[in-house]
Every structure is written in structure tokens, then in C-alpha cells.
Design an enzyme around this catalytic site. Structure first.
Site, mmCIF file in Angstrom:
data_model
loop_
_atom_site.group_PDB
_atom_site.id
_atom_site.type_symbol
_atom_site.label_atom_id
_atom_site.label_comp_id
_atom_site.label_asym_id
_atom_site.label_seq_id
_atom_site.Cartn_x
_atom_site.Cartn_y
_atom_site.Cartn_z
ATOM 1 C CE1 TYR A 77 -3.064 3.033 0.662
ATOM 2 C CE2 TYR A 77 -3.369 2.288 2.923
ATOM 3 C CZ TYR A 77 -3.651 3.183 1.914
ATOM 4 O OH TYR A 77 -4.528 4.206 2.131
ATOM 5 C CE LYS A 119 -6.150 1.938 -0.460
ATOM 6 N NZ LYS A 119 -6.717 1.997 0.915
#
Length: 314
Positions: free
Chosen positions: A139, A167
Site C-alpha cells: 500500500y 494499492k
């Protein structure tokens, strides 16, 4: 090299953690929200991410939130557990716990506050990935971590056996093309920025880990599905409907606006944990107007107290 057997595509909700006014977790509403998102067509649920206020949640409650989500989902929807930390040993501990709880994958954020080098970021994620056989999505959210992953670091991480995706909350859709040419075909790219998510998917991304989907799960599912099919005209139409809302929900630090919106809809209590505070009065009309523009029904309960979970269709 990662083999993405999960093949998670579409709208993944970065779920809030519902709380009472005193900050205690509202476990009943948490369970209701999971069932609601499944009914509304959400493609996966991300539990205990930054939208879930995990920096203020004790370790045992963090793990229990993941365990309850897996139990309620009963294999009806993939559960992704947020297991990131700025301490590598803590991230490993959380990842072990999430695996034992039965999650389908984990989401691990770039270490925050430490400001590691690119080598430090790589070694952190490598250590977490090697700790147990659990698919991991890394992420990148530099607005929170003050440390952005380079393309080279992402490409290196994509070679690790169980690092299955990214992400990307940078809002930089230009690097989607670059990454698609450099990462394995099995490596998934997910937007973490609602305002640019549709364009991200049209560029070749695979889905959106969404804040907005907390209040419009069905519509966000439809938007992602249309973008995955390349139906540009319909994507533009829905994106225009959501444009003001996507901006308004980040007018103050997430999850302040999204929780205020959910209180305004009458589906959660008014609960946040310090240092987060309630939505500033000068932004109330901004968020409310954006909700109305998006076609969201508002509760008549002006006191903002949850009087029963009322799912709706849009």
C-alpha cells in the site's frame, strides 16, 4: 513471482470501524455493515485499514475485527485484513494473526513516520511477505506516510512469491502504464484514490479500494465493473455523479467526513477516537450537498443517533 489465484477485481470497500460516542466499537453495526456490503455487490472488504482508524485500535481489537469479519463473511466475499505497521516486527505479528483468522489476503502499508529509504521499504515488505504464506497487497499512500514507493521498488516487490498487488493512493494514474509493462501479468493494481479510480481502471488497473463505497457500495461496484469492461461513456456518466462526493469525503482527514456522512444517513452512531474529531461545522453543508447531488437518501434523525440499520438501494 506472485501467482494471483485470488483474482480480486472491482470495488473493495475500505470499511470504517463503527463506534459509539465514547469510542467503544459497535460490534453489532460492524456485523450489519458486512452483510449489507455483501448484499449490495461489493467485491471484497478491507478491514482495519486507515479508514478503520487502526492507529487508535488496540492490538487485540484489531485482530478481533478481522476475525469477526471472516466469520460473518463465511466465504461469501474475500476479506483483506489491514496488517501494516511502521514496526516490521509488529507488521509480522499482525500478518500471522490475520492468516490464522482466515483472511484471503492482507494489506500492508509503507512504514509511516520512520521515512525509510527505498531499500528499507523493500526489506520491510520482504520480511513481512516471507513470514507466512499469505497473499499480500502493498500500500503506497505518501500523503500519510511521507515515503513514496518508486516504480523500481514496486517492480522488485512484485517478484516476491506472495506479493500479489499494489494499492496506489498517490492519484498518479500516469504510472499505471509504466507498471503494467514491468510487473508480472498476475500482479494486480488497485486504486486507493476514489477521485481518479475510474480513470485508473480504464488505464488497465484492476479495481478500487474505496472510501466512497462505504455509503454507495452498489454504485461503486457498478462503476468499477463498467470501467473493467471499458464502457467509457457510462463510466463518465457515473463519475460525474460522484465527482463532488469524492472530493467532499476528503475535505478533512479520512475517516472524519465518511463517518459524518454515515451518521447523517442514520446507519452508524456518532463515534470517533481522538485525535480525530467530528467534522468541522464549516464543512457540514459541503458534505451534505455532495451527498444529495449523488442521490443519497438522508435520515430525518437530525440528532445523528443510529436508530436501526436501514440498508438502501441506489
Amino acid at each position: 513471482m506472485a501467482d494471483n489465484n485470488l483474482n480480486i477485481r472491482g470495488s473493495m470497500v475500505a470499511l470504517i470501524t463503527p463506534m459509539f460516542p465514547d469510542g467503544a466499537i459497535d460490534w453489532l453495526t460492524f456485523r450489519e455493515l458486512i452483510n449489507w456490503h455483501i448484499e449490495e455487490g461489493t467485491d471484497a472488504l478491507v478491514i482495519t485499514g486507515s479508514t478503520g482508524e487502526t492507529p487508535t485500535i488496540a492490538l487485540e481489537d484489531h485482530i478481533e475485527l478481522i476475525r469477526v469479519a471472516v466469520d460473518i463473511a463465511t466465504d461469501r466475499i474475500p476479506i483483506i485484513g489491514g496488517t501494516g505497521a511502521n514496526s516490521t516486527s509488529e507488521a509480522i505479528e499482525l500478518t500471522h494473526a490475520a492468516r490464522d483468522a482466515g483472511v484471503d489476503a492482507c494489506l500492508s502499508v509503507v512504514p509511516y513516520y520512520n521515512r525509510p529509504t527505498q531499500m528499507g521499504i523493500y526489506e520491510h515488505f520482504r520480511a513481512v511477505a516471507e513470514c507466512c504464506e499469505l497473499p499480500m497487497i502493498v500500500y503506497d499512500v505518501p500523503s500519510r506516510t511521507n515515503a513514496r514507493m518508486s516504480v523500481d521498488t514496486i517492480v522488485s516487490l512484485a517478484q516476491l512469491d506472495n506479493v500479489i498487488g499494489l494499492k496506489d493512493a498517490t492519484g498518479d494514474i500516469a504510472r499505471v502504464n509504466e507498471l503494467l509493462h514491468k510487473v508480472p501479468p498476475s500482479f494486480s493494481l488497485y486504486s486507493g484514490d476514489d477521485a481518479t479510480a475510474a480513470a485508473f481502471i480504464l488505464m488497465g488497473g484492476h479495481g478500487n479500494i474505496s472510501v466512497t463505497a462505504n455509503i454507495l457500495p452498489r454504485l461503486m461496484h457498478e462503476l468499477c465493473a463498467l470501467a473493467l469492461r471499458g464502457e467509457v461513456a457510462l463510466v463518465q456518466l457515473l463519475s460525474q455523479r460522484l465527482a463532488s462526493l469524492n472530493q467532499a469525503l476528503f475535505i478533512e482527514s479520512n475517516p472524519i467526513p465518511i463517518k459524518w456522512a454515515m451518521v447523517r444517513m442514520g446507519i452508524i452512531h456518532e463515534g470517533l477516537r481522538l485525535p480525530l474529531t467530528q467534522l468541522s461545522p464549516e464543512y457540514v453543508k459541503v458534505v451534505e450537498s455532495a451527498m444529495i447531488e449523488a442521490g443519497i437518501p438522508l435520515s430525518n434523525n437530525s440528532a445523528g443517533v443510529k436508530s436501526g440499520f436501514r440498508p438502501y438501494g441506489v
